[in-house]
Design a protein around this motif. Structure first.
Motif, PDB file in Angstrom:
ATOM      1  N   ALA A  99      45.079  45.823  50.192  1.00 41.02           N
ATOM      2  CA  ALA A  99      44.227  44.633  50.142  1.00 41.02           C
ATOM      3  C   ALA A  99      43.219  44.787  49.019  1.00 41.02           C
ATOM      4  N   ILE A 100      42.838  43.648  48.448  1.00 44.63           N
ATOM      5  CA  ILE A 100      41.826  43.615  47.390  1.00 44.63           C
ATOM      6  C   ILE A 100      40.676  42.749  47.869  1.00 44.63           C
ATOM      7  N   MET A 105      48.539  55.822  54.867  1.00 48.76           N
ATOM      8  CA  MET A 105      47.184  55.663  54.319  1.00 48.76           C
ATOM      9  C   MET A 105      46.959  54.203  53.944  1.00 48.76           C
ATOM     10  N   LYS A 106      45.866  53.641  54.442  1.00 49.63           N
ATOM     11  CA  LYS A 106      45.521  52.266  54.076  1.00 49.63           C
ATOM     12  C   LYS A 106      44.560  52.304  52.887  1.00 49.63           C
ATOM     13  N   THR A 107      44.868  51.488  51.879  1.00 50.73           N
ATOM     14  CA  THR A 107      44.083  51.500  50.646  1.00 50.73           C
ATOM     15  C   THR A 107      43.474  50.133  50.396  1.00 50.73           C
ATOM     16  N   VAL A 108      42.160  50.121  50.177  1.00 45.92           N
ATOM     17  CA  VAL A 108      41.430  48.880  49.908  1.00 45.92           C
ATOM     18  C   VAL A 108      40.760  49.014  48.550  1.00 45.92           C
ATOM     19  N   LEU A 109      41.042  48.063  47.679  1.00 45.50           N
ATOM     20  CA  LEU A 109      40.433  48.024  46.347  1.00 45.50           C
ATOM     21  C   LEU A 109      39.326  46.981  46.343  1.00 45.50           C
ATOM     22  N   VAL A 110      38.113  47.396  45.971  1.00 52.63           N
ATOM     23  CA  VAL A 110      36.982  46.475  45.841  1.00 52.63           C
ATOM     24  C   VAL A 110      36.758  46.271  44.347  1.00 52.63           C
ATOM     25  N   ALA A 111      36.984  45.045  43.869  1.00 54.57           N
ATOM     26  CA  ALA A 111      37.012  44.839  42.419  1.00 54.57           C
ATOM     27  C   ALA A 111      36.477  43.473  42.046  1.00 54.57           C
ATOM     28  N   THR A 162      50.274  42.458  48.438  1.00 55.05           N
ATOM     29  CA  THR A 162      48.867  42.842  48.412  1.00 55.05           C
ATOM     30  C   THR A 162      48.023  41.588  48.619  1.00 55.05           C
ATOM     31  N   ARG A 163      47.231  41.591  49.675  1.00 55.11           N
ATOM     32  CA  ARG A 163      46.413  40.415  49.983  1.00 55.11           C
ATOM     33  C   ARG A 163      45.093  40.471  49.220  1.00 55.11           C
ATOM     34  N   VAL A 164      44.566  39.298  48.909  1.00 49.26           N
ATOM     35  CA  VAL A 164      43.288  39.169  48.212  1.00 49.26           C
ATOM     36  C   VAL A 164      42.334  38.373  49.086  1.00 49.26           C
ATOM     37  N   TYR A 174      46.032  51.187  40.672  1.00 52.76           N
ATOM     38  CA  TYR A 174      45.234  50.854  41.858  1.00 52.76           C
ATOM     39  C   TYR A 174      45.790  49.615  42.548  1.00 52.76           C
ATOM     40  N   LEU A 175      46.197  48.634  41.752  1.00 51.28           N
ATOM     41  CA  LEU A 175      46.775  47.427  42.330  1.00 51.28           C
ATOM     42  C   LEU A 175      48.108  47.724  43.004  1.00 51.28           C
ATOM     43  N   GLU A 176      48.875  48.630  42.439  1.00 50.35           N
ATOM     44  CA  GLU A 176      50.150  49.002  43.043  1.00 50.35           C
ATOM     45  C   GLU A 176      49.949  49.724  44.366  1.00 50.35           C
TER      46      GLU A 176
END
Length: 210
Positions: A103-104, A1-7, A136-138, A97-99
């Motif tokens: 990508a963020i 599962m690929k997870t993208v955090l928009v923050a 984790t890339r930003v 969420y960051l863990e």
């Protein structure tokens, strides 16, 4: 599962627009897509509910509970998880969420005040072990740009000085407000009118595939 955090620690920068568009793009590509809505306004949830009748529906999950409990609620078989973080959250508030994030994506508006307000958030991200180690890339998204203005050009110059890449430049358009209200995205349409705006997203989508 690929997870993208928009923050972002700054409210009103377009987090929900970006999160819903990323979710729609994934769903249209055949991904089993879940959208965690951690924003108190629940705009992402309402967007997903309006989209429920489409083949490219996106499952919304309430993100107001503790992060680990929210992530545990993601159904098995989910292949794309988009998290629309609460406005005002700093890195310390996003823990699990960051863990989980691959990508963020950090939206920034083209004004000196908005850029200055984002610096503190990026500094807290830089201290997180996953970001510091490069796990984790930003990526920054310059949002609501008016490319013909000096303000937008100056903002892009300032953003280029930061250690994180600008992975998209999204032009200002009232179409985004309308589309969120309909449960749709630019990617649901194929007319010449939206093609240029769709092209704005290409660098971000390529960056997320890396």
């Amino acid at each position: 599962m690929k997870t993208v955090l928009v923050a972002s620690s700054k409210g009103g920068v377009g987090k929900t627009t970006i999160a819903t568009h990323l979710a729609a793009h994934a769903a249209l590509a055949g991904e089993s897509t879940v959208l965690v809505d951690a924003d108190p306004q629940h705009s992402s949830t309402r967007w997903a509910e309006r989209r429920a009748g489409l083949d490219s529906a996106v499952l919304p999950i309430d993100g107001s509970a503790r992060h680990r409990k929210v992530l545990a609620a993601v159904p098995e078989g989910t292949t794309r998880l988009i998290i629309d973080a609460a406005a005002g959250a700093m890195a310390d508030d996003l823990d699990a969420y960051l863990e989980a994030a691959d990508a963020i994506v950090v939206p920034v508006l083209p004004s000196a005040l908005d850029i200055d307000a984002t610096v503190g958030f990026l500094n807290t991200l830089a201290r997180h072990p996953h970001v510091r180690r490069g796990n984790t890339r930003v990526g920054l998204v310059a949002n609501r740009l008016r490319p013909w203005t000096n303000a937008s050009q100056q903002a892009l110059y300032l953003l280029a000085q930061w250690p994180y890449p600008v992975v998209a430049q999204l032009r200002d358009s009232q179409a985004y407000v309308m589309l969120v209200g309909l449960g749709r995205s630019l990617f649901d349409y194929h007319s010449a009118q939206v093609r240029e705006h769709q092209d704005d997203w290409t660098p971000l989508l390529k960056w997320l595939k890396k």
